[in-house]
Design a protein around this motif. Structure first.
Motif, PDB file in Angstrom:
ATOM      1  N   ALA A 128       9.373  14.558   7.164  1.00  0.00           N
ATOM      2  CA  ALA A 128       8.044  14.453   6.563  1.00  0.00           C
ATOM      3  C   ALA A 128       7.418  15.844   6.489  1.00  0.00           C
ATOM      4  O   ALA A 128       7.249  16.513   7.510  1.00  0.00           O
ATOM      5  N   TRP A 129       7.068  16.253   5.269  1.00  0.00           N
ATOM      6  CA  TRP A 129       6.582  17.620   5.064  1.00  0.00           C
ATOM      7  C   TRP A 129       5.182  17.802   5.629  1.00  0.00           C
ATOM      8  O   TRP A 129       4.810  18.891   6.001  1.00  0.00           O
ATOM      9  N   TRP A 130       4.371  16.729   5.620  1.00  0.00           N
ATOM     10  CA  TRP A 130       3.140  16.732   6.427  1.00  0.00           C
ATOM     11  C   TRP A 130       3.161  15.473   7.291  1.00  0.00           C
ATOM     12  O   TRP A 130       3.919  14.547   7.008  1.00  0.00           O
ATOM     13  N   VAL A 145       0.862  -1.181   0.000  1.00  0.00           N
ATOM     14  CA  VAL A 145       0.000   0.000   0.000  1.00  0.00           C
ATOM     15  C   VAL A 145       0.897   1.229   0.000  1.00  0.00           C
ATOM     16  O   VAL A 145       1.664   1.446   0.948  1.00  0.00           O
ATOM     17  N   GLN A 146       0.823   2.023  -1.061  1.00  0.00           N
ATOM     18  CA  GLN A 146       1.648   3.217  -1.170  1.00  0.00           C
ATOM     19  C   GLN A 146       0.875   4.403  -0.584  1.00  0.00           C
ATOM     20  O   GLN A 146      -0.123   4.844  -1.159  1.00  0.00           O
ATOM     21  N   VAL A 147       1.358   4.897   0.538  1.00  0.00           N
ATOM     22  CA  VAL A 147       0.662   5.940   1.302  1.00  0.00           C
ATOM     23  C   VAL A 147       1.183   7.313   0.874  1.00  0.00           C
ATOM     24  O   VAL A 147       2.408   7.526   0.844  1.00  0.00           O
ATOM     25  N   PRO A 148       0.298   8.261   0.555  1.00  0.00           N
ATOM     26  CA  PRO A 148       0.766   9.591   0.128  1.00  0.00           C
ATOM     27  C   PRO A 148       1.494  10.319   1.255  1.00  0.00           C
ATOM     28  O   PRO A 148       1.006  10.419   2.378  1.00  0.00           O
ATOM     29  N   VAL A 149       2.682  10.802   0.947  1.00  0.00           N
ATOM     30  CA  VAL A 149       3.498  11.557   1.895  1.00  0.00           C
ATOM     31  C   VAL A 149       4.441  12.419   1.081  1.00  0.00           C
ATOM     32  O   VAL A 149       4.727  12.120  -0.083  1.00  0.00           O
ATOM     33  N   MET A 150       4.901  13.519   1.669  1.00  0.00           N
ATOM     34  CA  MET A 150       5.906  14.358   1.014  1.00  0.00           C
ATOM     35  C   MET A 150       7.012  14.663   2.005  1.00  0.00           C
ATOM     36  O   MET A 150       6.776  14.744   3.220  1.00  0.00           O
ATOM     37  N   TYR A 185       4.584  16.508  18.964  1.00  0.00           N
ATOM     38  CA  TYR A 185       5.667  15.713  18.387  1.00  0.00           C
ATOM     39  C   TYR A 185       5.954  16.119  16.949  1.00  0.00           C
ATOM     40  O   TYR A 185       7.094  16.034  16.490  1.00  0.00           O
ATOM     41  N   GLN A 186       4.912  16.548  16.221  1.00  0.00           N
ATOM     42  CA  GLN A 186       5.118  16.956  14.838  1.00  0.00           C
ATOM     43  C   GLN A 186       6.073  18.139  14.741  1.00  0.00           C
ATOM     44  O   GLN A 186       6.932  18.183  13.853  1.00  0.00           O
ATOM     45  N   GLU A 187       5.932  19.107  15.643  1.00  0.00           N
ATOM     46  CA  GLU A 187       6.813  20.265  15.615  1.00  0.00           C
ATOM     47  C   GLU A 187       8.258  19.876  15.941  1.00  0.00           C
ATOM     48  O   GLU A 187       9.191  20.584  15.589  1.00  0.00           O
ATOM     49  N   LEU A 188       8.426  18.712  16.601  1.00  0.00           N
ATOM     50  CA  LEU A 188       9.764  18.203  16.905  1.00  0.00           C
ATOM     51  C   LEU A 188      10.242  17.216  15.848  1.00  0.00           C
ATOM     52  O   LEU A 188      11.244  16.532  16.053  1.00  0.00           O
ATOM     53  N   LYS A 189       9.508  17.132  14.729  1.00  0.00           N
ATOM     54  CA  LYS A 189       9.815  16.217  13.634  1.00  0.00           C
ATOM     55  C   LYS A 189       9.652  14.762  14.054  1.00  0.00           C
ATOM     56  O   LYS A 189      10.383  13.873  13.635  1.00  0.00           O
ATOM     57  N   GLY A 190       8.652  14.505  14.918  1.00  0.00           N
ATOM     58  CA  GLY A 190       8.327  13.143  15.330  1.00  0.00           C
ATOM     59  C   GLY A 190       6.854  12.873  15.098  1.00  0.00           C
ATOM     60  O   GLY A 190       6.151  13.647  14.470  1.00  0.00           O
ATOM     61  N   ASN A 191       6.354  11.745  15.672  1.00  0.00           N
ATOM     62  CA  ASN A 191       4.960  11.379  15.459  1.00  0.00           C
ATOM     63  C   ASN A 191       4.531  10.335  16.483  1.00  0.00           C
ATOM     64  O   ASN A 191       5.235  10.077  17.464  1.00  0.00           O
ATOM     65  N   VAL A 192       3.347   9.717  16.222  1.00  0.00           N
ATOM     66  CA  VAL A 192       2.766   8.760  17.158  1.00  0.00           C
ATOM     67  C   VAL A 192       3.707   7.583  17.398  1.00  0.00           C
ATOM     68  O   VAL A 192       3.931   7.169  18.537  1.00  0.00           O
TER      69      VAL A 192
END
Length: 899
Positions: free
Chosen positions: A816-818, A804-809, A870-877
């Protein structure tokens, strides 16, 4: 003059009603009953009155039928010759009654038809009355009422003139004709009023059109004036646009020049960075080789030292044995000399006694025989030394076969049981002092069963030189578990049934293959009289894949900044049956601090499973081991020493960069994969450790040199489907991300915001206009992601339907841009995903819906969490949490391909 018109209309309508009443004639067929019918009926009615209703006709019919039946019974008897006149009378009466019955039945049919017409007319009249009661009836309403009254009158006219209802029908017809006249009158009045209203509306419409004509003329004058002004304004705008266009082109020229300078500067910096990386890599490579050389020298010195110690020990043993042998020989010599002296003394005394006796016995008759010590014979029945060789959870004589040769499929297993639990500064295997086991229940049992022949023997346990530093052996006594000297210097406490417990101080690694040869020896007077050997191996460490069930999710409490995230996490996780453990401390990125794994050991009718965590070496003071709800089984260990990495590669050794697949062909326990950033790959010592386990290797390297974190979990994730044992692989797709933006702009949503609420918030069109960003992502797809997909399909035997190719930039530095939806956490049928903060279309996040559509065939339930902190720190869940997953319940030794 309008009121005069209304009066004239009223007079005309009144005159029309009168004329209508006069001209509505009553039909003679209804008004005049039939004289013939009355005469016929009176002639037939011989007794009683003439019937006046339908019910009376029914009674008359029944009576005539009875009379005919009675007359028929009388005529059945044969008449006497003189009574023939009676038969003629009976026939005459029968004919008369039959004729009367026929007439009555005919009249009944007439009356029934009349009643039906009567009821039908009444229904029509009721409908007409109901319509006439409508509020504000129109001419059409009155016309419908008039039609119904006319139908009712016509229905009454169908009533036969010779029926009982004929008179009532005439009265009702007159009544309905009056109502018909009223309806006709009301219809005429309504039509007149509607005509007047139509004329008034026509007058108003003409006035309105006249007004519109005047208004149109005024607007036309205004429009021409406005067009004149507009032409003047457009001319000014054109001149202003030309001026601005010239200024814009000048700015674009300057911007292009600036970007060219920036590009050149970036290239220069990139070349400088690569040169620094190359130099740093060379320096690190030289340092690594120097460390390897030093390590090899150290190991060689250790080996020489161990050999020297072993030789010294053997020399001491030899000298001790020689000393003991000399002492024994001296004792034997002295004992023989003492015996010889005693014998000579006895002979002398005997000789003296014999001199006094008459006969003298020979010396041979007084010799004392000397018995040689008995040596027991060793055999499996009287010297049995075995562990759980067949891995059935029991130790018996069946385990004796094949005990000398250990493999992953067969042989007694040893459990890793690090007593330090990450507290000591010196690895356990380097400590010389042996203490009691930290957890006796985790010892691997070995039994030594002896016969009575060995009760005077000394028993020793020894281990091969390479494995000796890495294991501990204990003997179970009445005082508990006591350490065993495996050098062979100190004997065991004797018992016919000796129970030993073996533990490993470390797993197999690059320096030790994890196997040990234990030898049991029995000695009498320093001489070996029996011995046997068993080979054991450390149960390998394994990682549970993301598709395994979750028992616990761990997250760090960062205070108010992530309190809402923790609340959302609990709401999403706890309904699945897993627990959320909130920890206090400095571990923001829980995923990188330790990799939770497990080991398997056989047990009778079951399988023993233990959680074992591989702890990170980075910042050990800030990262104490994270205990789970399974603290009783949790063991923690480390591999190697901390590495000094440059800032670009500082996250390479994080355990988010070490992942394992679900079971795949050829690798029933999964296969490890990791991110390789080129200059600084994942910790080589850990990779060698994985390879030494011989279960989930060899590890597969994935190119992550272009990612900011250099971690493979940023782009690859295995997600379980609703079908047990099946999964899909989600992989980041920059091309799908670009197509998503193009699709939105094509549908007219170019001005909709993306990255809502983040510092990178922008619009769809603005993102697409950043051609450098778009080209960068398309480059990543073609040059990085597509080769990775092909490699994964080849190494993991994946089909296109499993990908499954998940949209990301991605940004230029590899972040990760988003919010990256690939870097998610599967938890018991639910997928925890970072909120992508995509464009809101009709109240729905378009990017969220795209992921749901992609995972819909797999039946995956998705929960999006707000991880803005976490996103502002370039991290995530995924990087903010860690999971404890259930170990595989099928024993690895039953899953291996050679089984």
């Amino acid at each position: 003059m309008r009121w005069v018109r209304y009066i004239a209309i009223a007079i005309v309508n009144g005159f029309g009603v009168v004329i209508g009443i006069i001209w509505v004639a009553v039909p003679t067929t209804v008004a005049q009953p039939s004289l013939n019918y009355q005469l016929a009926l009176s002639g037939r009615q011989s007794e009683g009155e003439t019937p006046q209703s339908l019910s009376e006709l029914y009674k008359l019919r029944d009576r005539l039928k009875v009379q005919l039946d009675n007359l028929a019974k009388t005529s059945d008897s044969a008449p006497f010759p003189g009574e023939l006149w009676k038969s003629a009378i009976n026939r005459q009466q029968s004919q008369t009654l039959t004729q009367q019955l026929q007439n009555v039945q005919s009249q009944i049919q007439i009356e029934e038809r009349a009643k039906y017409n009567w009821d039908d007319a009444a229904k029509l009249a009721a409908q007409a009355v109901l319509i006439g009661r409508t509020s504000n009836p129109s001419s059409a309403t009155w016309e419908e009422s008039q039609r119904l009254w006319q139908l009712a009158i016509n229905t009454l006219r169908l009533i036969p003139h010779d029926s009982f209802l004929a008179d009532r029908a005439i009265d009702k017809t007159i009544e309905y004709q009056g109502n018909l006249s009223v309806a006709t009158y009301e219809m005429q009045v309504a039509r007149s009023v509607e005509k007047v209203r139509a004329e008034e509306e026509q007058i108003r419409e003409q006035a309105r059109k006249e007004q519109e004509k005047k208004e149109f003329a005024r607007r036309e004058i205004e429009r021409k004036e406005q067009e004149k002004k507009e032409r003047a304004r457009k001319e000014l705008e054109r001149q202003e646009f030309q001026r601005q266009e010239l200024a814009r082109k000048e700015l674009e020229r300057q911007e292009l020049a600036r970007k060219e300078l920036e590009r050149q500067e970036f290239q220069r910096q990139e070349l400088a960075r690569k040169e620094l990386e190359r130099q740093e890599f060379q320096r690190q490579e030289l340092a690594r080789k120097e460390l390897e050389r030093q390590e090899a020298a150290r190991k060689e010195l250790e080996r020489q030292e161990l050999e020297k110690q072993e030789l010294a020990r053997q020399e001491l043993e030899r000298q001790e044995l020689e000393k003991q042998e000399l002492a024994r020989q001296e004792l034997e010599r002295q004992e023989l000399a003492r015996q010889e002296l005693a014998r000579q003394e006895l002979e002398r005394q005997e000789l003296e006694r014999n001199q006094q006796a008459t006969s003298q016995p020979t010396p041979e008759s007084t010799a004392i025989p000397t018995l040689a010590p008995a040596t027991p014979a060793a055999s499996p029945s009287n010297f049995l030394f075995v562990g759980d060789t067949n891995r059935d959870g029991q130790i018996n004589e069946q385990d004796d076969a094949g005990k000398e040769q250990w493999s992953l499929s067969k042989g007694a297993l040893i459990s890793f049981n690090d007593r330090n639990n990450d507290r000591g500064k010196i690895p356990t295997w380097k400590q010389t002092k042996v203490m009691a086991p930290r957890r006796a229940a985790m010892l691997s049992q070995v039994n030594l069963t002896l016969s009575e022949n060995f009760k005077t023997s000394q028993l020793f346990i020894t281990a091969d030189r390479i494995a000796s530093p890495h294991i501990s052996v204990f003997q179970k006594t009445g005082d508990g578990w006591q350490p065993v000297d495996i050098s062979g210097a100190k004997p065991l406490v004797f018992s016919k049934n000796i129970v030993l417990g073996v533990e490993a101080k470390q797993f197999a690694d690059r320096n030790w293959n994890g196997t040990v040869n234990l030898k049991a020896t029995a000695q009498n007077n320093g001489q070996e009289i029996a011995s046997t050997t068993i080979q054991m191996g450390v149960s390998p460490w394994m990682i549970a894949p993301n598709t395994a069930p979750v028992t616990e999710v761990q997250v760090s409490d960062r205070g108010a900044v992530n309190s809402e995230f923790i609340s959302q996490l609990k709401r999403a996780v706890e309904p699945t049956g897993a627990k959320v453990k909130v920890l206090q401390g400095d571990r923001t990125w829980m995923q990188d601090t330790q990799k939770n794994g497990y080991v398997q050991l056989p047990e009778k009718s079951d399988l023993r499973l233990f959680n074992v965590a591989l702890k990170s070496n980075s910042e050990p003071d800030k990262n104490p081991p994270v205990k789970s709800t399974q603290d009783r089984d949790l063991k923690v260990f480390k591999i190697g020493n901390p590495r000094s990495l440059d800032p670009v590669s500082q996250w390479s050794d994080g355990y988010g960069n070490l992942q394992v697949t679900p079971p795949i062909p050829g690798h029933p326990m999964g296969r490890v994969y990791y991110g390789n950033s080129g200059n600084a790959s994942f910790n080589p010592e850990v990779l060698d450790f994985i390879q030494a386990q011989r279960i989930q290797g060899p590890p597969v390297d994935i190119d992550t040199s272009w990612l900011l974190t250099r971690q493979v979990d940023e782009i690859i994730n295995f997600i379980p489907t609703q079908t047990p044992g099946q999964y899909v692989m989600a992989i980041a797709s920059p091309e799908a991300g670009v197509k998503l933006l193009e699709e939105l702009e094509g549908r007219g949503y170019g001005d909709v915001a993306i990255n809502r609420g983040l510092s990178t918030q922008t619009t769809v069109s603005a993102a697409l206009k950043n051609r450098a960003l778009i080209q960068h992502n398309l480059y990543l797809q073609n040059q990085k992601l597509n080769p990775i997909i092909e490699k994964l399909k080849r190494e993991f035997l994946l089909g296109d339907d499993q990908i499954v190719q998940v949209p990301v930039m991605f940004g230029y530095s590899g972040y990760a841009w988003w919010p990256n939806m690939v870097n998610s956490v599967p938890v018991n049928g639910k997928l925890l995903v970072s909120n992508p903060r995509g464009p809101m279309i009709d109240g729905v996040d378009y990017t969220q819906e795209r992921l749901r559509q992609l995972l819909l065939p797999a039946g995956v339930s998705v929960s999006f969490l707000d991880d803005r902190y976490y996103q502002e720190l370039k991290g995530n869940v995924q990087s903010a949490t860690n999971t404890v997953r259930k170990p595989e319940e099928r024993p690895f030794w039953q899953s291996l391909p050679n089984n």
